[in-house]
Design an enzyme around this catalytic site. Sequence first.
Site, short mmCIF file in Angstrom:
data_model
loop_
_atom_site.label_atom_id
_atom_site.label_comp_id
_atom_site.label_asym_id
_atom_site.label_seq_id
_atom_site.Cartn_x
_atom_site.Cartn_y
_atom_site.Cartn_z
N ASN A 9 0.87 -1.18 0.00
CA ASN A 9 0.00 0.00 0.00
C ASN A 9 0.90 1.23 0.00
O ASN A 9 1.49 1.57 1.02
CB ASN A 9 -0.89 -0.05 1.25
N LYS A 11 0.13 4.33 -0.31
CA LYS A 11 -0.47 5.53 0.28
C LYS A 11 -0.17 6.75 -0.60
O LYS A 11 -0.15 6.64 -1.82
CB LYS A 11 0.02 5.70 1.72
N HIS A 95 -9.41 1.28 4.79
CA HIS A 95 -8.13 1.39 5.49
C HIS A 95 -8.31 2.31 6.71
O HIS A 95 -9.08 3.27 6.65
CB HIS A 95 -7.07 1.96 4.54
N GLU A 97 -6.66 4.67 7.83
CA GLU A 97 -6.44 6.10 7.56
C GLU A 97 -7.67 6.73 6.92
O GLU A 97 -7.99 7.89 7.16
CB GLU A 97 -5.19 6.29 6.69
N GLU A 167 -5.49 -5.04 10.47
CA GLU A 167 -4.46 -4.02 10.69
C GLU A 167 -4.73 -3.28 11.99
O GLU A 167 -5.52 -2.30 12.01
CB GLU A 167 -4.46 -3.02 9.53
N GLY A 173 2.47 2.11 10.77
CA GLY A 173 3.43 3.20 10.64
C GLY A 173 4.14 3.57 11.93
O GLY A 173 4.79 4.60 12.02
N SER A 213 3.33 -2.27 10.27
CA SER A 213 4.78 -2.33 10.48
C SER A 213 5.41 -3.67 10.10
O SER A 213 6.36 -4.12 10.74
CB SER A 213 5.13 -1.95 11.92
P1 PGA Z 1 2.82 0.18 7.64
O1 PGA Z 1 1.37 0.40 6.99
O2 PGA Z 1 3.37 -1.10 7.07
O3 PGA Z 1 3.62 1.39 7.24
O4 PGA Z 1 2.62 0.10 9.12
C1 PGA Z 1 0.50 -0.69 6.79
C2 PGA Z 1 -0.78 -0.20 6.17
O5 PGA Z 1 -1.21 0.92 6.50
O6 PGA Z 1 -1.39 -0.89 5.34
#
Ligand code: PGA
Length: 252
Positions: A9, A11, A95, A97, A167, A173, A213
């Site tokens: 992803n 983003k 997601h 976010e 997630e 992140g 992560s």
């Molecule tokens: P990350 O993000 O691996 O940077 O923690 C995962 C995601 O948001 O799908």
Amino acid sequence: MRRPIIAGNWKLNKTIDQALDFVVELQSLVDGTGDVEVVVAPAFTALSAVANALNNSSIGVSAQDLYWENSGAFTGEISAEMIVDSGCSYVIVGHSERRQFFGETNQSVNQKVKAALEGGLVPIVCVGEMLEDRESGKTKKVVTNQLVDGIDGLSKTDILRTIIAYEPVWAIGTGKTASPDQAQEVHSLIRSVIATSYSDQIAESVRIQYGGSVNPSNAAELLSKPDVDGALVGGASLDADSFAEIVRASHQ
Ligand code: PGA
């Protein structure tokens, strides 16, 4: 046997040129890894170029969001039909976010999941608890509600095409990954919720990715858990070498 699926992803990252450079490098590292499904999710602007570049490759392309209407006065939105038209086969839905910053609710996630399936896309449906949910013992309740509402009304055929991504929001992140046991516990809960709504057999076939992560050093252990069928990778998917290492970790 569920085929592992590793999705990157991206983003809000990568211009068209940067995206194209990246996929050339990625192809040289992972193409032909037939037992693992590899997917990249560029920003809308790069979807078409990336899909064209990967036309003869085994790497799939995903959008990061969609709107549930096919056309009309919805400024700024993109439909399933447009995503398919740009050459994609997948779309990430719900997601955290989108839920946190853009007002996505379990109900809008459900509308988007249905629109994605109707449009011929494979939805990657994200669920996951916030830190305060986990600390107050609400993980199971929150994840179950998100899942039950998110997949509400899906037929057996639809759920079999759908991918779930667990997630935990506190792991996205932050560099704080869920432990393999914490991930397994929630993945097994997700499978049991699907079994209750559909059947054991269907639940055994649905793929559940872990995200939060994931990196080359923790991927193998997470992916070795029985109910972890892949990873949805953010930060570590922006570097071709580290993303390819995660793909290789899923072979074991
Ligand atoms: P990350 O993000 O691996 O940077 O923690 C995962 C995601 O948001 O799908």
